[in-house]
Structures are given as structure tokens and as C-alpha cells.
Design a protein around this motif. Structure first.
Motif, PDB file in Angstrom:
ATOM      1  N   SER A   1      43.308  44.994  28.806  1.00 29.78           N
ATOM      2  CA  SER A   1      44.125  44.004  29.516  1.00 29.78           C
ATOM      3  C   SER A   1      43.209  42.937  30.105  1.00 29.78           C
ATOM      4  CB  SER A   1      44.924  44.664  30.642  1.00 29.78           C
ATOM      5  OG  SER A   1      45.769  45.674  30.137  1.00 29.78           O
TER       6      SER A   1
ATOM      7  N   PHE B   1      37.956  48.448  35.423  1.00 30.65           N
ATOM      8  CA  PHE B   1      37.663  47.022  35.340  1.00 30.65           C
ATOM      9  C   PHE B   1      36.191  46.753  35.062  1.00 30.65           C
ATOM     10  CE2 PHE B   1      41.437  44.649  36.582  1.00 30.65           C
ATOM     11  CZ  PHE B   1      42.260  45.666  37.010  1.00 30.65           C
ATOM     12  N   GLY B   2      35.950  45.678  34.335  1.00 26.02           N
ATOM     13  CA  GLY B   2      34.612  45.171  34.154  1.00 26.02           C
ATOM     14  C   GLY B   2      34.223  44.278  35.324  1.00 26.02           C
ATOM     15  N   PRO B   3      32.981  43.787  35.323  1.00 29.63           N
ATOM     16  CA  PRO B   3      32.493  42.970  36.439  1.00 29.63           C
ATOM     17  C   PRO B   3      33.046  41.547  36.429  1.00 29.63           C
ATOM     18  CG  PRO B   3      30.812  43.176  34.771  1.00 29.63           C
ATOM     19  CD  PRO B   3      31.928  44.073  34.344  1.00 29.63           C
TER      20      PRO B   3
ATOM     21  N   GLN C   1      43.483  51.999  35.085  1.00 34.07           N
ATOM     22  CA  GLN C   1      42.641  50.994  34.458  1.00 34.07           C
ATOM     23  C   GLN C   1      41.244  50.983  35.069  1.00 34.07           C
ATOM     24  OE1 GLN C   1      44.933  47.241  33.115  1.00 34.07           O
ATOM     25  NE2 GLN C   1      45.869  47.845  35.035  1.00 34.07           N
TER      26      GLN C   1
ATOM     27  N   LEU D   1      37.759  33.855  38.116  1.00 29.69           N
ATOM     28  CA  LEU D   1      37.077  35.054  37.619  1.00 29.69           C
ATOM     29  C   LEU D   1      38.024  35.722  36.624  1.00 29.69           C
ATOM     30  CD1 LEU D   1      34.620  37.033  37.936  1.00 29.69           C
ATOM     31  CD2 LEU D   1      36.023  38.251  39.625  1.00 29.69           C
TER      32      LEU D   1
ATOM     33  N   TYR E   1      42.924  39.737  33.007  1.00 26.45           N
ATOM     34  CA  TYR E   1      43.476  39.220  34.255  1.00 26.45           C
ATOM     35  C   TYR E   1      42.698  37.969  34.668  1.00 26.45           C
ATOM     36  CZ  TYR E   1      45.791  43.738  34.816  1.00 26.45           C
ATOM     37  OH  TYR E   1      46.570  44.853  34.636  1.00 26.45           O
TER      38      TYR E   1
ATOM     39  N   PRO F   1      44.332  39.565  41.219  1.00 24.56           N
ATOM     40  CA  PRO F   1      44.347  39.343  39.769  1.00 24.56           C
ATOM     41  C   PRO F   1      45.773  39.115  39.252  1.00 24.56           C
ATOM     42  CG  PRO F   1      42.976  41.228  40.326  1.00 24.56           C
ATOM     43  CD  PRO F   1      43.724  40.865  41.563  1.00 24.56           C
TER      44      PRO F   1
ATOM     45  N   LEU G   1      38.871  38.927  34.497  1.00 21.18           N
ATOM     46  CA  LEU G   1      38.594  40.361  34.504  1.00 21.18           C
ATOM     47  C   LEU G   1      39.216  41.024  33.287  1.00 21.18           C
ATOM     48  CD1 LEU G   1      39.401  40.993  38.260  1.00 21.18           C
ATOM     49  CD2 LEU G   1      37.137  41.087  37.227  1.00 21.18           C
TER      50      LEU G   1
END
Lengths: 115, 114
Positions: B33, B105-107, B103, B88, B35, B43, B90
Motif C-alpha cells: 500500500s 511501514f518503510g522509512p 501493516q 513524505l 500513502y 498518512p 510511505l
């Protein structure tokens, strides 16, 4: 549609104080509820979750109880530390109906803990 | 076990240009996903990919498009960039077998449009 409302921030507390961050939601189905934490310059980290009514999620001293009757999922911690300073997001995800898999977030609450 | 990775970390583009952001999901995850997080906000869901198809979409214009590859990695493409696209971005991964869609999340990728 789904929505999440968090108490407005920022919140400033002294170390060892009690923390409450309010969160209420609106959903058409049977959502799972989450709290995420975001430290400066980083992505979101899952803090805790609850998947059905009356479930209590807990992690690192934080707790939140899924209250279906009041559509709430308030975050609490008995004694905050300076290292808890971050932005906290309440979120929901539906597992059924047309919104399945889509997460809805609140606007976040910034917590600052002073020594 | 590698978590969710995103590239690049930061990106500066000019209005009207196009941009591609990349995401590799956590090992064992098959759903990605995307965001958008504007400064000071939560987000906002853009879309979700599963089995190389868009499964869910939020309220974003067609300028936002994506793709998922057979190895489950994903790209987010934004055409005709606007100043308001600065945010940003995400990426989050999950498993379709997880009924509750937990979920990871990445940075994030910080996109600045000038």
C-alpha cells in the motif's frame, strides 16, 4: 466513509506523568484498530493493535482498549519517559466490505516529554 | 529479516516533471500500500496492490499510478507534479492472509516539488 479523530496536540508532559491520547472512530464495518508511533525523520512503527470489541492492545507500557459502544480507542501509559517523545497516530483498517485493506489515519498527536 | 525498504530517501523535482518511487516489501508479504503524508498530517491512502493489480484506491487523481512486480515490489509514479505533491510518501506491506491487515511501514521517500 471511515474516519479517525484524535485529540488535538501538542501534548507536553513531565517525565513519569500519566498519558492519555484520545481517539474516536467512524467505520461502516468491523475495523481493527491500531496505534502507530513516528519518530522524527522516520516511518511509522506499529505500537499496538486490537482486532475486536473489548480487546486490549499493549506494548512497551502503552495500552488501549477497543470500545465499540463509544467507538473509541484511547492510548494510555502510566509513566512516560523522555524517549516516548514522538508523534502518535490512531488508525483503523477494515477487513470486510469494499474498504478491506485500506487504512484510515488520524492527524496525529505530538507528545513531548520533559525531564 | 529485512523490513520494508524504499528508495530514494529524498527527491527534489520541478513542477510538471514525473517521478517514480520504489518499495520492497517485508519478506513474506505480498500486498503493498502507498500513502501520502503531508507535513503535520496523518498518512492518506493512495492505493494498494495485490497480485500485480490495484485492489483499492483512495481519493487521488489519475496522475498517481502504480505497479507491482512478480517479486511483490512496487513502484509509485506521479505525473505532472504539482507543488502540492510535496510530501513524505510511505510504503506499507502486509500479507493477504492476515485478516486484520497489520501493516509494516518503510522509512518513506521525502519528495519536494519546486
Amino acid at each position: 466513509g471511515d474516519s479517525v479523530t484524535q485529540m488535538e496536540g501538542p501534548v507536553t508532559l513531565s517525565e513519569e506523568a500519566f498519558l492519555t491520547i484520545n481517539c474516536t472512530y467512524t467505520a461502516t464495518g468491523y475495523p481493527s484498530l491500531f496505534w502507530y508511533v513516528q519518530y522524527p525523520g522516520e516511518g511509522l512503527q506499529l505500537l499496538l493493535k486490537a482486532t475486536k470489541a473489548d480487546d486490549k492492545g499493549s506494548n512497551k507500557g502503552f495500552e488501549a482498549t477497543y470500545r465499540k459502544e463509544t467507538t473509541s480507542f484511547h492510548l494510555e501509559k502510566g509513566s512516560v519517559q523522555v524517549s516516548d517523545s514522538a508523534v502518535y497516530f490512531c488508525a483503523l483498517s477494515e477487513s470486510v466490505n469494499t474498504n478491506a485493506g485500506k487504512s484510515t489515519f488520524g492527524d496525529g498527536t505530538t507528545l513531548t516529554v520533559k525531564p | 529479516d529485512a523490513g520494508v525498504t524504499q528508495s530514494p530517501t529524498h527527491l527534489i523535482k520541478t513542477r510538471g516533471q514525473q517521478v517514480t518511487l520504489r518499495c520492497s516489501p517485508k519478506s513474506g508479504h505480498d500486498t503493498v500500500s502507498w500513502y501520502q503524508q503531508a507535513l503535520g498530517q496523518g498518512p492518506q491512502f493512495i492505493f494498494q496492490y495485490y497480485e500485480e493489480e490495484e485492489r483499492q484506491r483512495g481519493n487521488f487523481p489519475d496522475r498517481f499510478s502504480g505497479h507491482q512486480f512478480p517479486n511483490y515490489s512496487s513502484e509509485l509514479n506521479v505525473n505532472a507534479l504539482l507543488l502540492g505533491d510535496s510530501a513524505l510518501y510511505l510504503c506499507a506491506s502486509s500479507s493477504a492472509g492476515d485478516l486484520y491487515y497489520e501493516q509494516y511501514f518503510g522509512p518513506g521517500t521525502r519528495l519536494t516539488v519546486t
